[in-house]
Scaffold this motif. Structure first.
Motif, PDB file in Angstrom:
ATOM      1  N   TYR A  96       0.837  -1.208   0.000  1.00  0.00           N
ATOM      2  CA  TYR A  96       0.000   0.000   0.000  1.00  0.00           C
ATOM      3  C   TYR A  96       0.873   1.260   0.000  1.00  0.00           C
ATOM      4  O   TYR A  96       0.636   2.199  -0.768  1.00  0.00           O
ATOM      5  N   ARG A  97       1.884   1.280   0.871  1.00  0.00           N
ATOM      6  CA  ARG A  97       2.759   2.460   0.957  1.00  0.00           C
ATOM      7  C   ARG A  97       3.524   2.675  -0.346  1.00  0.00           C
ATOM      8  O   ARG A  97       3.696   3.805  -0.795  1.00  0.00           O
ATOM      9  N   LEU A  98       4.002   1.580  -0.956  1.00  0.00           N
ATOM     10  CA  LEU A  98       4.731   1.719  -2.216  1.00  0.00           C
ATOM     11  C   LEU A  98       3.815   2.214  -3.335  1.00  0.00           C
ATOM     12  O   LEU A  98       4.256   2.979  -4.199  1.00  0.00           O
ATOM     13  N   SER A  99       2.563   1.793  -3.310  1.00  0.00           N
ATOM     14  CA  SER A  99       1.595   2.308  -4.288  1.00  0.00           C
ATOM     15  C   SER A  99       1.425   3.805  -4.113  1.00  0.00           C
ATOM     16  O   SER A  99       1.365   4.561  -5.095  1.00  0.00           O
ATOM     17  N   ASP A 100       1.361   4.238  -2.864  1.00  0.00           N
ATOM     18  CA  ASP A 100       1.252   5.661  -2.565  1.00  0.00           C
ATOM     19  C   ASP A 100       2.514   6.409  -2.998  1.00  0.00           C
ATOM     20  O   ASP A 100       2.432   7.490  -3.590  1.00  0.00           O
ATOM     21  N   VAL A 101       3.677   5.821  -2.714  1.00  0.00           N
ATOM     22  CA  VAL A 101       4.946   6.448  -3.080  1.00  0.00           C
ATOM     23  C   VAL A 101       5.040   6.619  -4.594  1.00  0.00           C
ATOM     24  O   VAL A 101       5.570   7.615  -5.083  1.00  0.00           O
ATOM     25  N   SER A 102       4.517   5.660  -5.333  1.00  0.00           N
ATOM     26  CA  SER A 102       4.572   5.724  -6.785  1.00  0.00           C
ATOM     27  C   SER A 102       3.899   6.991  -7.314  1.00  0.00           C
ATOM     28  O   SER A 102       4.354   7.574  -8.292  1.00  0.00           O
ATOM     29  N   VAL A 103       2.849   7.431  -6.630  1.00  0.00           N
ATOM     30  CA  VAL A 103       2.117   8.633  -7.039  1.00  0.00           C
ATOM     31  C   VAL A 103       2.674   9.879  -6.358  1.00  0.00           C
ATOM     32  O   VAL A 103       2.922  10.901  -6.996  1.00  0.00           O
ATOM     33  N   SER A 104       2.897   9.789  -5.046  1.00  0.00           N
ATOM     34  CA  SER A 104       3.294  10.967  -4.271  1.00  0.00           C
ATOM     35  C   SER A 104       4.783  11.283  -4.361  1.00  0.00           C
ATOM     36  O   SER A 104       5.191  12.400  -4.062  1.00  0.00           O
ATOM     37  N   LEU A 105       5.592  10.278  -4.726  1.00  0.00           N
ATOM     38  CA  LEU A 105       7.057  10.407  -4.776  1.00  0.00           C
ATOM     39  C   LEU A 105       7.639  10.752  -3.412  1.00  0.00           C
ATOM     40  O   LEU A 105       8.683  11.400  -3.304  1.00  0.00           O
ATOM     41  N   SER A 106       6.985  10.273  -2.365  1.00  0.00           N
ATOM     42  CA  SER A 106       7.378  10.574  -0.996  1.00  0.00           C
ATOM     43  C   SER A 106       8.603   9.754  -0.572  1.00  0.00           C
ATOM     44  O   SER A 106       8.535   8.530  -0.456  1.00  0.00           O
ATOM     45  N   LEU A 107       9.713  10.468  -0.333  1.00  0.00           N
ATOM     46  CA  LEU A 107      10.904   9.777   0.167  1.00  0.00           C
ATOM     47  C   LEU A 107      10.684   9.276   1.592  1.00  0.00           C
ATOM     48  O   LEU A 107      11.244   8.248   1.983  1.00  0.00           O
ATOM     49  N   GLU A 108       9.841   9.976   2.351  1.00  0.00           N
ATOM     50  CA  GLU A 108       9.530   9.527   3.707  1.00  0.00           C
ATOM     51  C   GLU A 108       8.803   8.181   3.661  1.00  0.00           C
ATOM     52  O   GLU A 108       9.073   7.290   4.468  1.00  0.00           O
ATOM     53  N   GLY A 109       7.892   8.024   2.712  1.00  0.00           N
ATOM     54  CA  GLY A 109       7.202   6.755   2.540  1.00  0.00           C
ATOM     55  C   GLY A 109       8.158   5.645   2.142  1.00  0.00           C
ATOM     56  O   GLY A 109       8.065   4.518   2.641  1.00  0.00           O
ATOM     57  N   MET A 110       9.089   5.954   1.238  1.00  0.00           N
ATOM     58  CA  MET A 110      10.107   4.968   0.842  1.00  0.00           C
ATOM     59  C   MET A 110      10.939   4.562   2.044  1.00  0.00           C
ATOM     60  O   MET A 110      11.187   3.381   2.263  1.00  0.00           O
ATOM     61  N   ASP A 111      11.363   5.563   2.819  1.00  0.00           N
ATOM     62  CA  ASP A 111      12.208   5.276   3.982  1.00  0.00           C
ATOM     63  C   ASP A 111      11.467   4.422   5.004  1.00  0.00           C
ATOM     64  O   ASP A 111      12.069   3.556   5.647  1.00  0.00           O
ATOM     65  N   GLU A 112      10.168   4.648   5.152  1.00  0.00           N
ATOM     66  CA  GLU A 112       9.377   3.837   6.080  1.00  0.00           C
ATOM     67  C   GLU A 112       9.372   2.372   5.643  1.00  0.00           C
ATOM     68  O   GLU A 112       9.590   1.473   6.454  1.00  0.00           O
ATOM     69  N   VAL A 113       9.151   2.136   4.360  1.00  0.00           N
ATOM     70  CA  VAL A 113       9.127   0.761   3.851  1.00  0.00           C
ATOM     71  C   VAL A 113      10.515   0.133   3.965  1.00  0.00           C
ATOM     72  O   VAL A 113      10.643  -1.029   4.375  1.00  0.00           O
TER      73      VAL A 113
END
Length: 133
Positions: A96-113
């Motif tokens: 779910y987070r990676l799907s969100d990162v794909s759209v938002s480009l959130s490095l914080e989301g990437m770092d969380e995963v």
């Protein structure tokens, strides 16, 4: 030599190396190989986001989600109890987070995963110490 040729050659080498490791691995070691491959690909996806290489980012994130789906499908739901159910929820959350990162480009989301997968890998590595020879 151009960057594309070098990158393509490196990818071919990595593919052969990963196949060799997987072929020689026990089921326990195979999960570690998958976690290591996932962590490598997550780092690559993060680099693609930072470098604004959005097409490569998409390919990397797809690979990450495929590995997570593979780990999820290998879980033994019949015998694993709450631990397996918890792992399944965690894998689903990472997807779910990676799907969100794909759209938002959130490095914080990437770092969380990346952090979650690192913790999972450490935990799985620790399982080896409790396994009987």
């Amino acid at each position: 030599m151009n960057d594309y040729y070098l990158n393509d050659s490196y990818q071919q080498y990595r593919s052969v190396d990963l196949e060799a490791k997987a072929a020689a691995a026990s089921p326990y070691e195979l999960v570690l190989v998958l976690f290591d491959g996932l962590l490598d690909e997550l780092a690559r996806a993060r680099g693609h986001i930072e470098g604004r290489r959005y097409q490569q980012k998409g390919v990397s994130l797809e690979k990450c989600m495929s590995i997570l789906n593979g780990l999820n499908s290998a879980l033994d739901f019949d015998n694993g109890g709450e631990v397996v159910a918890g792992l399944a929820r965690l894998y689903d959350y990472c997807i779910y987070r990676l799907s969100d990162v794909s759209v938002s480009l959130s490095l914080e989301g990437m770092d969380e995963v990346i952090e979650l997968v690192g913790i999972l890998r450490e935990g799985w590595e620790g399982v080896n110490g409790t396994r009987q020879p």
